[in-house]
Motif scaffolding. Sequence first.
Motif, PDB file in Angstrom:
ATOM      1  N   TRP A  39      -0.658  14.782   7.355  1.00  0.00           N
ATOM      2  CA  TRP A  39      -0.910  14.489   5.940  1.00  0.00           C
ATOM      3  C   TRP A  39      -1.414  13.065   5.764  1.00  0.00           C
ATOM      4  CZ3 TRP A  39       0.882  10.949   2.390  1.00  0.00           C
ATOM      5  CH2 TRP A  39       0.575  11.216   1.047  1.00  0.00           C
ATOM      6  N   ILE A  40      -0.784  12.111   6.457  1.00  0.00           N
ATOM      7  CA  ILE A  40      -1.208  10.716   6.342  1.00  0.00           C
ATOM      8  C   ILE A  40      -2.664  10.563   6.754  1.00  0.00           C
ATOM      9  CG2 ILE A  40      -0.970   8.432   7.400  1.00  0.00           C
ATOM     10  CD1 ILE A  40       2.061   8.903   7.434  1.00  0.00           C
ATOM     11  N   PHE A  41      -3.042  11.169   7.878  1.00  0.00           N
ATOM     12  CA  PHE A  41      -4.416  10.998   8.339  1.00  0.00           C
ATOM     13  C   PHE A  41      -5.414  11.719   7.431  1.00  0.00           C
ATOM     14  CE2 PHE A  41      -2.670   9.120  12.126  1.00  0.00           C
ATOM     15  CZ  PHE A  41      -3.634   8.161  12.429  1.00  0.00           C
ATOM     16  N   ALA A  42      -4.987  12.767   6.777  1.00  0.00           N
ATOM     17  CA  ALA A  42      -5.866  13.402   5.793  1.00  0.00           C
ATOM     18  C   ALA A  42      -6.124  12.451   4.626  1.00  0.00           C
ATOM     19  CB  ALA A  42      -5.247  14.707   5.295  1.00  0.00           C
ATOM     20  N   GLN A  43      -5.102  11.662   4.255  1.00  0.00           N
ATOM     21  CA  GLN A  43      -5.298  10.672   3.189  1.00  0.00           C
ATOM     22  C   GLN A  43      -6.213   9.550   3.666  1.00  0.00           C
ATOM     23  OE1 GLN A  43      -3.771  11.922   0.401  1.00  0.00           O
ATOM     24  NE2 GLN A  43      -3.181  13.400   1.970  1.00  0.00           N
ATOM     25  N   LEU A  44      -5.982   9.055   4.861  1.00  0.00           N
ATOM     26  CA  LEU A  44      -6.774   7.942   5.382  1.00  0.00           C
ATOM     27  C   LEU A  44      -8.234   8.328   5.541  1.00  0.00           C
ATOM     28  CD1 LEU A  44      -4.392   6.519   8.148  1.00  0.00           C
ATOM     29  CD2 LEU A  44      -4.552   5.849   5.735  1.00  0.00           C
ATOM     30  N   GLU A  45      -8.458   9.567   5.955  1.00  0.00           N
ATOM     31  CA  GLU A  45      -9.818  10.036   6.199  1.00  0.00           C
ATOM     32  C   GLU A  45     -10.683   9.944   4.950  1.00  0.00           C
ATOM     33  OE1 GLU A  45     -11.725  13.905   8.412  1.00  0.00           O
ATOM     34  OE2 GLU A  45      -9.939  14.192   7.184  1.00  0.00           O
ATOM     35  N   HIS A  46     -10.071  10.150   3.799  1.00  0.00           N
ATOM     36  CA  HIS A  46     -10.829  10.173   2.549  1.00  0.00           C
ATOM     37  C   HIS A  46     -10.688   8.871   1.757  1.00  0.00           C
ATOM     38  CE1 HIS A  46     -11.856  14.321   3.213  1.00  0.00           C
ATOM     39  NE2 HIS A  46     -10.591  14.623   3.388  1.00  0.00           N
ATOM     40  N   ASP A  47     -10.091   7.869   2.359  1.00  0.00           N
ATOM     41  CA  ASP A  47      -9.943   6.576   1.691  1.00  0.00           C
ATOM     42  C   ASP A  47     -11.039   5.648   2.206  1.00  0.00           C
ATOM     43  OD1 ASP A  47      -9.194   4.001   0.843  1.00  0.00           O
ATOM     44  OD2 ASP A  47      -7.072   4.546   0.836  1.00  0.00           O
ATOM     45  N   PRO A  48     -12.006   5.288   1.374  1.00  0.00           N
ATOM     46  CA  PRO A  48     -13.144   4.486   1.851  1.00  0.00           C
ATOM     47  C   PRO A  48     -12.754   3.092   2.330  1.00  0.00           C
ATOM     48  CG  PRO A  48     -13.164   4.654  -0.543  1.00  0.00           C
ATOM     49  CD  PRO A  48     -12.120   5.609  -0.053  1.00  0.00           C
ATOM     50  N   ARG A  49     -11.554   2.638   2.001  1.00  0.00           N
ATOM     51  CA  ARG A  49     -11.127   1.317   2.470  1.00  0.00           C
ATOM     52  C   ARG A  49     -10.845   1.306   3.968  1.00  0.00           C
ATOM     53  NH1 ARG A  49      -5.766   0.293  -0.564  1.00  0.00           N
ATOM     54  NH2 ARG A  49      -5.587   2.537  -0.118  1.00  0.00           N
ATOM     55  N   VAL A  50     -10.499   2.451   4.521  1.00  0.00           N
ATOM     56  CA  VAL A  50      -9.986   2.499   5.893  1.00  0.00           C
ATOM     57  C   VAL A  50     -11.120   2.452   6.913  1.00  0.00           C
ATOM     58  CG1 VAL A  50      -8.663   3.852   7.564  1.00  0.00           C
ATOM     59  CG2 VAL A  50      -7.942   3.763   5.168  1.00  0.00           C
ATOM     60  N   ARG A  51     -11.044   1.492   7.821  1.00  0.00           N
ATOM     61  CA  ARG A  51     -12.050   1.355   8.882  1.00  0.00           C
ATOM     62  C   ARG A  51     -11.469   1.543  10.274  1.00  0.00           C
ATOM     63  NH1 ARG A  51     -16.483  -3.165   7.139  1.00  0.00           N
ATOM     64  NH2 ARG A  51     -17.030  -2.240   5.123  1.00  0.00           N
ATOM     65  N   VAL A  52     -10.155   1.445  10.402  1.00  0.00           N
ATOM     66  CA  VAL A  52      -9.499   1.663  11.696  1.00  0.00           C
ATOM     67  C   VAL A  52      -8.041   1.989  11.410  1.00  0.00           C
ATOM     68  CG1 VAL A  52      -9.008  -0.800  11.954  1.00  0.00           C
ATOM     69  CG2 VAL A  52      -9.010   0.645  13.972  1.00  0.00           C
ATOM     70  N   ALA A  53      -7.432   2.790  12.281  1.00  0.00           N
ATOM     71  CA  ALA A  53      -6.015   3.130  12.132  1.00  0.00           C
ATOM     72  C   ALA A  53      -5.279   2.767  13.413  1.00  0.00           C
ATOM     73  CB  ALA A  53      -5.837   4.613  11.822  1.00  0.00           C
ATOM     74  N   VAL A  54      -4.113   2.177  13.253  1.00  0.00           N
ATOM     75  CA  VAL A  54      -3.237   1.828  14.368  1.00  0.00           C
ATOM     76  C   VAL A  54      -1.988   2.692  14.260  1.00  0.00           C
ATOM     77  CG1 VAL A  54      -1.847   0.021  15.446  1.00  0.00           C
ATOM     78  CG2 VAL A  54      -4.074  -0.543  14.441  1.00  0.00           C
ATOM     79  N   VAL A  55      -1.657   3.404  15.332  1.00  0.00           N
ATOM     80  CA  VAL A  55      -0.451   4.230  15.371  1.00  0.00           C
ATOM     81  C   VAL A  55       0.567   3.542  16.267  1.00  0.00           C
ATOM     82  CG1 VAL A  55       0.531   6.463  15.992  1.00  0.00           C
ATOM     83  CG2 VAL A  55      -1.789   6.333  15.072  1.00  0.00           C
ATOM     84  N   THR A  56       1.776   3.341  15.757  1.00  0.00           N
ATOM     85  CA  THR A  56       2.818   2.694  16.541  1.00  0.00           C
ATOM     86  C   THR A  56       4.170   3.271  16.142  1.00  0.00           C
ATOM     87  OG1 THR A  56       3.578   0.529  17.332  1.00  0.00           O
ATOM     88  CG2 THR A  56       3.180   0.756  14.952  1.00  0.00           C
ATOM     89  N   GLY A  57       5.228   2.741  16.730  1.00  0.00           N
ATOM     90  CA  GLY A  57       6.557   3.233  16.407  1.00  0.00           C
ATOM     91  C   GLY A  57       7.380   2.153  15.731  1.00  0.00           C
ATOM     92  N   THR A  58       8.275   2.557  14.863  1.00  0.00           N
ATOM     93  CA  THR A  58       9.203   1.615  14.250  1.00  0.00           C
ATOM     94  C   THR A  58      10.228   1.179  15.296  1.00  0.00           C
ATOM     95  OG1 THR A  58       8.959   2.617  12.063  1.00  0.00           O
ATOM     96  CG2 THR A  58      10.935   1.306  12.439  1.00  0.00           C
ATOM     97  N   GLY A  59      10.530  -0.107  15.322  1.00  0.00           N
ATOM     98  CA  GLY A  59      11.503  -0.607  16.286  1.00  0.00           C
ATOM     99  C   GLY A  59      10.856  -0.912  17.620  1.00  0.00           C
ATOM    100  N   ASP A  60      11.581  -0.644  18.710  1.00  0.00           N
ATOM    101  CA  ASP A  60      11.088  -0.990  20.042  1.00  0.00           C
ATOM    102  C   ASP A  60      10.699   0.235  20.860  1.00  0.00           C
ATOM    103  OD1 ASP A  60      13.568   0.090  20.518  1.00  0.00           O
ATOM    104  OD2 ASP A  60      14.405  -1.670  21.522  1.00  0.00           O
ATOM    105  N   THR A  61      10.402   1.352  20.192  1.00  0.00           N
ATOM    106  CA  THR A  61      10.021   2.594  20.859  1.00  0.00           C
ATOM    107  C   THR A  61       8.794   3.176  20.180  1.00  0.00           C
ATOM    108  OG1 THR A  61      12.344   3.054  21.368  1.00  0.00           O
ATOM    109  CG2 THR A  61      10.821   4.898  21.518  1.00  0.00           C
TER     110      THR A  61
END
Length: 273
Positions: A39-61
């Motif tokens: 769902w998040i990436f479907a939102q980002l895909e259609h948001d003209p502001r977005v030029r790159v996405a970084v995927v990470t984890g909360t905390g140390d994992t």
Amino acid sequence: MELKATRYDINADGVATVWLHRPHRHNAWTGRMHAEYRWIFAQLEHDPRVRVAVVTGTGDTFCVGGDSEALVGHADRGAYDDGLPAEPATPGRGVDQRLEADFAWQWALRFPVIAAVNGACAGVGMAVACFADLRFAAAGAKFTTAAPKLGLPAEYGLSFTLPRIIGLTRAADLLLSGRVVRAEEAETMGLLNAVWPESTFTGEVSAYATHLATEVSPASISATKRQLYADVLSHDVGAALGEAARLLRDMARGPEYAEGVAALREKRPPRFA
């Protein structure tokens, strides 16, 4: 959608950060997380502001793979359930039918996806990272395919992605043994673009993502990304060359090429709209 297992943010430079957000379970993957991630990436895909996405984890994992409680439930039922709703969000839809499966749709997005592996990365977490366009890791981060030790096959396309990223022999090692490798070894294999110390990791990833978002033509990134994965799925070098020539003709008439040339002539950073 109410986000319970993920979160995201978009900064002023057009960098979206997506967190796998179950720190109390080391960001273990669940059907809920899967649905939210799409769902998040479907939102980002259609948001003209977005030029790159970084995927990470909360905390140390980053992600330790499937949640152990869910895995126990699968074993008790004698059947695997991905936990997705009947009609999940469909980012990347319409580019290439072959890229509409999980997690291949990451390759169909118009912007690059960076996996910022800040800690342990296992199982489905490995799949998420391998379908990213670029992968960086914090020093000492551990990677494992995990499946062999659970009596499962290579999951979520790892038998497709890993040989193409690190070669058949090294992919066989990771897929058949399920052994744990640290970021430093993973980098020598070619799995990672870079490994940085934990103390500077977030800043280094941010600087790289900001470079892509602010100093590189969005049209160029989108076109090149389409070429890259079309050619991964094809065995026709002539078709690749022909498509490159067509894109070159088309894009040379565009405003971003004109701006890039002007910036080069004037010895300044380009300003892409």
